[in-house]
Design a protein around this motif. Structure first.
Motif, mmCIF file in Angstrom:
data_model
loop_
_atom_site.group_PDB
_atom_site.id
_atom_site.type_symbol
_atom_site.label_atom_id
_atom_site.label_comp_id
_atom_site.label_asym_id
_atom_site.label_seq_id
_atom_site.Cartn_x
_atom_site.Cartn_y
_atom_site.Cartn_z
ATOM 1 N N THR A 9 0.833 -1.193 0.000
ATOM 2 C CA THR A 9 0.000 0.000 0.000
ATOM 3 C C THR A 9 0.872 1.248 0.000
ATOM 4 O OG1 THR A 9 -0.141 -0.095 2.406
ATOM 5 C CG2 THR A 9 -1.944 -1.092 1.169
ATOM 6 N N VAL A 10 0.385 2.267 -0.671
ATOM 7 C CA VAL A 10 1.102 3.535 -0.762
ATOM 8 C C VAL A 10 0.118 4.666 -0.493
ATOM 9 C CG1 VAL A 10 2.522 5.056 -2.185
ATOM 10 C CG2 VAL A 10 2.678 2.568 -2.491
ATOM 11 N N PHE A 11 0.443 5.489 0.497
ATOM 12 C CA PHE A 11 -0.352 6.659 0.852
ATOM 13 C C PHE A 11 0.470 7.907 0.548
ATOM 14 C CE2 PHE A 11 -2.014 3.179 3.216
ATOM 15 C CZ PHE A 11 -3.343 3.451 3.511
ATOM 16 N N ARG A 12 -0.231 9.034 0.373
ATOM 17 C CA ARG A 12 0.503 10.288 0.144
ATOM 18 C C ARG A 12 -0.227 11.460 0.769
ATOM 19 N NH1 ARG A 12 -3.494 13.116 -2.044
ATOM 20 N NH2 ARG A 12 -4.206 12.650 -4.143
ATOM 21 N N LEU A 27 -4.553 17.106 10.323
ATOM 22 C CA LEU A 27 -5.399 15.923 10.391
ATOM 23 C C LEU A 27 -5.135 15.006 9.208
ATOM 24 C CD1 LEU A 27 -7.763 14.247 11.489
ATOM 25 C CD2 LEU A 27 -9.313 15.759 10.215
ATOM 26 N N SER A 28 -5.079 15.569 8.017
ATOM 27 C CA SER A 28 -4.878 14.755 6.819
ATOM 28 C C SER A 28 -3.512 14.082 6.824
ATOM 29 C CB SER A 28 -5.034 15.628 5.568
ATOM 30 O OG SER A 28 -5.155 14.829 4.410
ATOM 31 N N ALA A 29 -2.482 14.820 7.187
ATOM 32 C CA ALA A 29 -1.133 14.253 7.212
ATOM 33 C C ALA A 29 -1.027 13.130 8.233
ATOM 34 C CB ALA A 29 -0.116 15.350 7.521
ATOM 35 N N ILE A 30 -1.587 13.340 9.412
ATOM 36 C CA ILE A 30 -1.517 12.329 10.475
ATOM 37 C C ILE A 30 -2.292 11.079 10.080
ATOM 38 C CG2 ILE A 30 -2.166 11.824 12.862
ATOM 39 C CD1 ILE A 30 -1.630 14.842 13.432
ATOM 40 N N LEU A 31 -3.479 11.258 9.508
ATOM 41 C CA LEU A 31 -4.262 10.109 9.075
ATOM 42 C C LEU A 31 -3.516 9.304 8.018
ATOM 43 C CD1 LEU A 31 -7.903 11.534 8.842
ATOM 44 C CD2 LEU A 31 -7.007 9.897 10.516
ATOM 45 N N ASN A 32 -2.927 9.990 7.046
ATOM 46 C CA ASN A 32 -2.172 9.290 6.010
ATOM 47 C C ASN A 32 -1.012 8.506 6.609
ATOM 48 O OD1 ASN A 32 -2.751 9.693 2.943
ATOM 49 N ND2 ASN A 32 -3.299 11.657 3.882
ATOM 50 N N ARG A 33 -0.273 9.159 7.500
ATOM 51 C CA ARG A 33 0.860 8.476 8.133
ATOM 52 C C ARG A 33 0.412 7.261 8.927
ATOM 53 N NH1 ARG A 33 3.295 11.117 13.330
ATOM 54 N NH2 ARG A 33 1.203 10.438 13.956
ATOM 55 N N ASP A 34 -0.634 7.438 9.743
ATOM 56 C CA ASP A 34 -1.070 6.351 10.612
ATOM 57 C C ASP A 34 -1.693 5.196 9.833
ATOM 58 O OD1 ASP A 34 -0.172 7.889 12.675
ATOM 59 O OD2 ASP A 34 -2.149 8.426 13.449
ATOM 60 N N MET A 35 -2.438 5.512 8.787
ATOM 61 C CA MET A 35 -3.039 4.456 7.984
ATOM 62 C C MET A 35 -1.973 3.692 7.197
ATOM 63 S SD MET A 35 -6.492 6.507 6.782
ATOM 64 C CE MET A 35 -7.242 5.168 5.856
ATOM 65 N N ALA A 36 -0.949 4.403 6.744
ATOM 66 C CA ALA A 36 0.151 3.726 6.066
ATOM 67 C C ALA A 36 0.875 2.790 7.033
ATOM 68 C CB ALA A 36 1.127 4.752 5.493
ATOM 69 N N ALA A 37 1.113 3.262 8.256
ATOM 70 C CA ALA A 37 1.791 2.436 9.245
ATOM 71 C C ALA A 37 0.948 1.217 9.610
ATOM 72 C CB ALA A 37 2.098 3.258 10.496
ATOM 73 N N LEU A 218 1.781 7.515 -11.283
ATOM 74 C CA LEU A 218 3.235 7.404 -11.412
ATOM 75 C C LEU A 218 3.899 7.033 -10.091
ATOM 76 C CD1 LEU A 218 3.924 10.475 -13.738
ATOM 77 C CD2 LEU A 218 4.068 8.054 -14.349
ATOM 78 N N GLN A 219 3.295 7.444 -8.982
ATOM 79 C CA GLN A 219 3.842 7.118 -7.665
ATOM 80 C C GLN A 219 3.241 5.840 -7.087
ATOM 81 O OE1 GLN A 219 3.334 11.245 -5.794
ATOM 82 N NE2 GLN A 219 5.455 10.746 -5.265
ATOM 83 N N GLU A 220 2.402 5.171 -7.872
ATOM 84 C CA GLU A 220 1.779 3.907 -7.475
ATOM 85 C C GLU A 220 0.999 4.029 -6.175
ATOM 86 O OE1 GLU A 220 5.124 1.185 -7.458
ATOM 87 O OE2 GLU A 220 4.849 0.768 -9.588
ATOM 88 N N VAL A 221 0.306 5.158 -6.021
ATOM 89 C CA VAL A 221 -0.512 5.391 -4.835
ATOM 90 C C VAL A 221 -1.716 4.459 -4.871
ATOM 91 C CG1 VAL A 221 -1.981 7.075 -3.644
ATOM 92 C CG2 VAL A 221 0.244 7.771 -4.572
ATOM 93 N N THR A 222 -1.928 3.734 -3.796
ATOM 94 C CA THR A 222 -3.050 2.787 -3.724
ATOM 95 C C THR A 222 -4.210 3.323 -2.907
ATOM 96 O OG1 THR A 222 -2.096 1.699 -1.776
ATOM 97 C CG2 THR A 222 -1.507 0.801 -3.940
ATOM 98 N N HIS A 223 -3.938 4.270 -1.989
ATOM 99 C CA HIS A 223 -4.979 4.815 -1.114
ATOM 100 C C HIS A 223 -4.843 6.333 -1.065
ATOM 101 C CE1 HIS A 223 -4.928 0.617 0.089
ATOM 102 N NE2 HIS A 223 -6.073 0.805 0.710
#
Length: 293
Positions: A9-12, A27-37, A218-223
């Motif tokens: 999975t890839v988040f951005r 909020l958006s940055a933290i959610l992306n980081r936590d969901m990726a983790a 191009l960055q293969e973002v999945t979520h």
């Protein structure tokens, strides 16, 4: 926290450096980081700086400082849109070659005058999901010989998607998988509600719609995890992905942080800016509390 299957999975997080980050961005940055983790995936930072007039190196530097203060780490190098204009132009030329885009010559002032005149005569003008008037049909219906004369004369113009032709080319009903704070499940896309969306301007080689779908592919973002204010834009993104043969990520549109009047936060309001809050002595833990995490 939404449960995500353990797979590649890839988040951005993709802010624009046209102002200081605020609580909504946090909020958006933290959610992306936590969901990726949580998914054992990757977390990317992308700088969306196609607007060379409003985006500045100072604001970009501020993004890095704010994220580091929140203890958010991201992969290097960072993709900066201003370094990839050729990618967006290639995608635009493909759509033009398919006969799905046309040059639009009407200025904002001319468009506004046309809309005001119609509404003054009691003719309601269609508006997009953001409430803005859709673009008039004049340029779409312009004779090809007239288009070529205007292009040859050097008149400034944008490029717009011919929504009718684009939907016909897409062929099948469009939808996306949504896991966010609003409607969940398979969402039917309605790109026609936006009219002939802009793909590039005379002063910008790409639009948000075109560059974001290309970058995600191009960055293969999945979520894609972003605010609910972009929920309806996903309809346009699914159309462009289909036309360009790009994969469709899973979308998660999260709640917005609003002010005391219920309006979403703006970069023009410094009182919710992360730098301002930091200078007032707040800690990262206070930011988590303020955004409800």
């Amino acid at each position: 926290m939404i449960a995500i299957p353990r797979q590649k999975t890839v988040f951005r997080f993709a802010p624009s450096p046209n102002g200081p980050l605020h609580l909504g961005h946090a909020l958006s940055a933290i959610l992306n980081r936590d969901m990726a983790a949580s998914a054992g995936g990757r977390f990317l930072l992308r700088i969306e700086d196609i607007d060379l007039t409003r985006c500045t190196p100072e604001f970009e530097a501020g993004i890095y400082v704010d994220l580091e203060w929140l203890a958010i780490e991201w992969e290097r190098p960072v993709r900066r849109q201003s370094e990839h204009f050729a990618d967006y132009q290639a995608a635009l030329q493909r759509l033009i070659g398919l006969g799905l885009a046309y040059p639009a010559f009407m200025t904002r002032g001319e468009t506004k005058t046309r809309v005001v005149a119609a509404e003054a005569n009691g003719v309601p003008w269609p508006r997009d999901p953001d409430g803005s008037p859709v673009y008039p049909p004049d340029d779409r219906e312009r004779a090809e010989s007239d288009r070529q004369k205007l292009l040859a004369s050097g008149v400034k113009h944008a490029w717009r998607l011919d929504m009718g032709k684009a939907l016909e080319a897409a062929g099948t009903p469009l939808s996306w998988v949504e896991t966010g704070d609003g409607n969940r499940g398979l969402i039917a896309a309605n790109p026609q509600a936006w009219g002939d969306v802009i793909l590039s301007r005379s002063d910008a080689p790409s639009s948000y719609h075109l560059s974001v779908v290309l970058d995600d592919a191009l960055q293969e973002v999945t979520h894609v995890v972003r605010g609910l204010d972009l929920f309806h834009s996903t309809s346009v993104h699914r159309l462009l992905q289909t036309l360009l043969g790009l994969p469709a990520p899973v979308y998660h549109h999260h709640r917005l942080i609003t002010d005391e009047d219920g309006r979403k936060l703006s970069k023009s309001r410094s009182d919710t800016g992360l730098a301002e809050l930091r200078e007032r002595g707040l800690l990262p833990a206070d930011i988590l509390r303020l955004v409800g995490l």
